[in-house]
Enzyme design. Structure first.
Site, PDB file in Angstrom:
ATOM      1  N   PHE A 132       0.855  -1.194   0.000  1.00  0.00           N
ATOM      2  CA  PHE A 132       0.000   0.000   0.000  1.00  0.00           C
ATOM      3  C   PHE A 132       0.887   1.240   0.000  1.00  0.00           C
ATOM      4  O   PHE A 132       1.773   1.379   0.839  1.00  0.00           O
ATOM      5  CB  PHE A 132      -0.921   0.035   1.227  1.00  0.00           C
ATOM      6  CG  PHE A 132      -1.830   1.236   1.221  1.00  0.00           C
ATOM      7  CD1 PHE A 132      -3.040   1.202   0.538  1.00  0.00           C
ATOM      8  CD2 PHE A 132      -1.465   2.416   1.859  1.00  0.00           C
ATOM      9  CE1 PHE A 132      -3.877   2.321   0.502  1.00  0.00           C
ATOM     10  CE2 PHE A 132      -2.289   3.542   1.824  1.00  0.00           C
ATOM     11  CZ  PHE A 132      -3.493   3.484   1.148  1.00  0.00           C
ATOM     12  N   ASP A 217       9.310   2.640   1.509  1.00  0.00           N
ATOM     13  CA  ASP A 217       8.154   3.352   2.052  1.00  0.00           C
ATOM     14  C   ASP A 217       8.054   3.058   3.552  1.00  0.00           C
ATOM     15  O   ASP A 217       7.609   1.990   3.958  1.00  0.00           O
ATOM     16  CB  ASP A 217       6.896   2.902   1.293  1.00  0.00           C
ATOM     17  CG  ASP A 217       5.616   3.539   1.830  1.00  0.00           C
ATOM     18  OD1 ASP A 217       5.657   4.143   2.924  1.00  0.00           O
ATOM     19  OD2 ASP A 217       4.567   3.418   1.165  1.00  0.00           O
ATOM     20  N   LYS A 246       2.753  10.086   8.050  1.00  0.00           N
ATOM     21  CA  LYS A 246       2.043   9.671   9.267  1.00  0.00           C
ATOM     22  C   LYS A 246       2.533  10.348  10.554  1.00  0.00           C
ATOM     23  O   LYS A 246       2.073  11.406  10.884  1.00  0.00           O
ATOM     24  CB  LYS A 246       2.033   8.136   9.370  1.00  0.00           C
ATOM     25  CG  LYS A 246       1.142   7.527   8.270  1.00  0.00           C
ATOM     26  CD  LYS A 246       0.521   6.215   8.623  1.00  0.00           C
ATOM     27  CE  LYS A 246      -0.695   5.945   7.761  1.00  0.00           C
ATOM     28  NZ  LYS A 246      -0.431   5.268   6.489  1.00  0.00           N
TER      29      LYS A 246
HETATM   30  C1  LIG Z   1      -0.733   5.530   4.991  1.00  0.00           C
HETATM   31  C2  LIG Z   1       0.270   5.043   4.035  1.00  0.00           C
HETATM   32  C3  LIG Z   1       0.490   5.707   2.804  1.00  0.00           C
HETATM   33  C4  LIG Z   1      -0.337   6.872   2.353  1.00  0.00           C
HETATM   34  O1  LIG Z   1      -0.274   7.961   3.208  1.00  0.00           O
HETATM   35  P1  LIG Z   1      -1.399   9.117   3.144  1.00  0.00           P
HETATM   36  O2  LIG Z   1      -0.891  10.174   4.087  1.00  0.00           O
HETATM   37  O3  LIG Z   1      -2.689   8.499   3.585  1.00  0.00           O
HETATM   38  O4  LIG Z   1      -1.466   9.582   1.746  1.00  0.00           O
HETATM   39  C5  LIG Z   1       1.496   5.217   1.989  1.00  0.00           C
HETATM   40  N1  LIG Z   1       2.247   4.162   2.353  1.00  0.00           N
HETATM   41  C6  LIG Z   1       2.064   3.513   3.510  1.00  0.00           C
HETATM   42  C7  LIG Z   1       2.944   2.353   3.864  1.00  0.00           C
HETATM   43  C8  LIG Z   1       1.064   3.916   4.390  1.00  0.00           C
HETATM   44  O5  LIG Z   1       0.867   3.260   5.531  1.00  0.00           O
END
Ligand SMILES: *Cc1c(COP(=O)(O)O)cnc(C)c1O
Length: 384
Positions: A132, A217, A246
């Site tokens: 994700f 990420d 986050k």
């Molecule tokens: C939450 C998340 C995203 C996206 O972040 P947003 O601030 O909601 O756009 C991307 N990668 C990972 C691993 C995430 O947990």
């Protein structure tokens, strides 16, 4: 009193499945609803409030900055932005030298994708199944889940997905056009799947050999969640681009794409109005200071082990597997997760799903052992 549920139902674009609670206040790892009911929070705004809700140092920093300067154009220098950048660069992996600041995780991914195409002059990306990376079109192209993609095609060209933690499948997918490989150290939304150190080291080597940019990420794993400041420390690798968001600013919206010297982008090729604004930077400074002063990484490691050992000491017939890295915890069960989350909510515990069968727990890292014990006892009762 206004009917907040009804107002929301009437006016918000209906993209979020809702739980029937109006949250109005928080402190540490506790939340309260409009009727004064108290909850133990194991969601932290989906992995955001690592330093706890209503953190007083964050509140003071926001107040001070709000009455001083909230916004400054990115074409000018700003004191708080410079200080935040210095702080951020002091905690990221040592090979990373510069950061692009933005406002969310998905924007950090967009920057990473654009920078990678620009510097490699190649087009394609490989990401992992169950990965994700966000909801904007570039990040969504890297995201695996069809439910999120369906209805929005055509997405950005050139993205493919391979099984996580499987090096041979990844290596076989690489072509002359592969510009970047995008991976989470622990898959969050995908079910708390923990990255294999040997796999990541092989991926790093492959990227070096084939001139591929390795984008890690850490939007969910970063900032002490897994028991280290960043989960890449467990993997023993250096990313070319590290994406963050986050919990970076304690709950204030912020994101970052942190880059190695390989990533050199000309003036005016990318930008954002709000990215790195003084208010978010002041929050980021306070949040990182708090993490370092309280040694939140060690706390997450210790509390994660404590919590998981409570569960693992019991025979839980409904549980298939418990996986964790620090306080990033996944409990895979043999049935659907939503009814269990509803039950937990009745017991005044807020938890998250990851996919259809995994209970995901991402509490604020300041959570007390007493609260962790309450959560464990409740789960044990429900999952026996
Ligand atoms: C939450 C998340 C995203 C996206 O972040 P947003 O601030 O909601 O756009 C991307 N990668 C990972 C691993 C995430 O947990």
């Amino acid at each position: 009193m206004k009917d907040y549920r009804e107002l929301n139902r009437q006016y918000e674009v209906d993209v979020y499945p809702k739980r029937d609670v109006v949250l109005v206040k928080g402190e540490g790892a506790k939340l309260w609803d409009e009727e004064g009911n108290e909850y133990i929070d194991c969601a932290a705004g989906i992995g955001v409030a690592n330093i706890g809700h209503a953190n007083q140092k964050l509140a003071q920093a926001l107040y001070d900055q709000a009455k001083t300067l909230v916004i400054s154009p990115n074409t000018f220098y700003n004191d708080k932005k410079s200080l935040f950048l210095e702080k951020l660069m002091s905690i990221v992996p040592k090979n990373l030298t510069k950061a692009f600041l933005c406002n969310s995780g998905t924007e950090a991914m967009e920057a990473a994708i654009k920078f990678t195409r620009f510097v490699t002059k190649k087009t394609d990306f490989i990401a992992a199944m169950k990965g994700f990376h966000g909801r904007t079109l570039g990040a969504l192209s890297a995201t695996y889940k069809e439910e999120y993609r369906e209805g929005f095609y055509p997405l950005v060209e050139g993205f493919s997905h391979v099984p996580y933690n499987n090096f041979d499948k990844l290596a076989a997918a690489v072509t002359d056009k592969t510009a970047g490989i995008i991976l989470e150290p622990v898959q969050g939304e995908g079910g708390i799947n923990i990255g294999d150190k040997e796999y990541f080291q092989k991926v790093r080597k492959l990227c070096d050999e084939k001139n591929i940019i390795l984008i890690i990420d850490e939007i969910q794993t970063g900032f002490c969640r897994t028991g280290k400041m960043f989960a890449t420390e467990y993997l023993g690798i250096e990313p070319d681009i590290l994406t963050l968001a986050k919990s970076i600013a304690g709950g204030v919206p912020m994101g970052a794409a942190v880059c190695s010297p390989k990533i050199s982008i000309p003036m005016s090729k990318h930008g954002t109005t709000f990215g790195g604004n003084p208010l978010a930077c002041a929050a980021g400074i306070a949040a990182i200071d708090f993490m370092l002063e309280e040694n939140l990484a060690a706390q997450a490691a210790e509390k994660g082990e404590y919590f998981v050992s409570l569960l693992k000491n019991e025979t839980l017939s409904k549980v298939r597997e418990i996986r964790n890295l620090g306080l990033m915890v996944g409990i895979e069960i043999k049935e659907k997760v939503q009814p269990v989350l509803q039950e937990l909510l009745k017991e005044k515990i807020i938890a998250l799903p990851a996919g259809t069968t995994v209970i995901r727990l991402l509490p604020p890292l300041v959570i007390s052992k007493e609260d962790l014990k309450t959560v464990a006892d409740t789960l044990i009762r429900m999952l026996k």
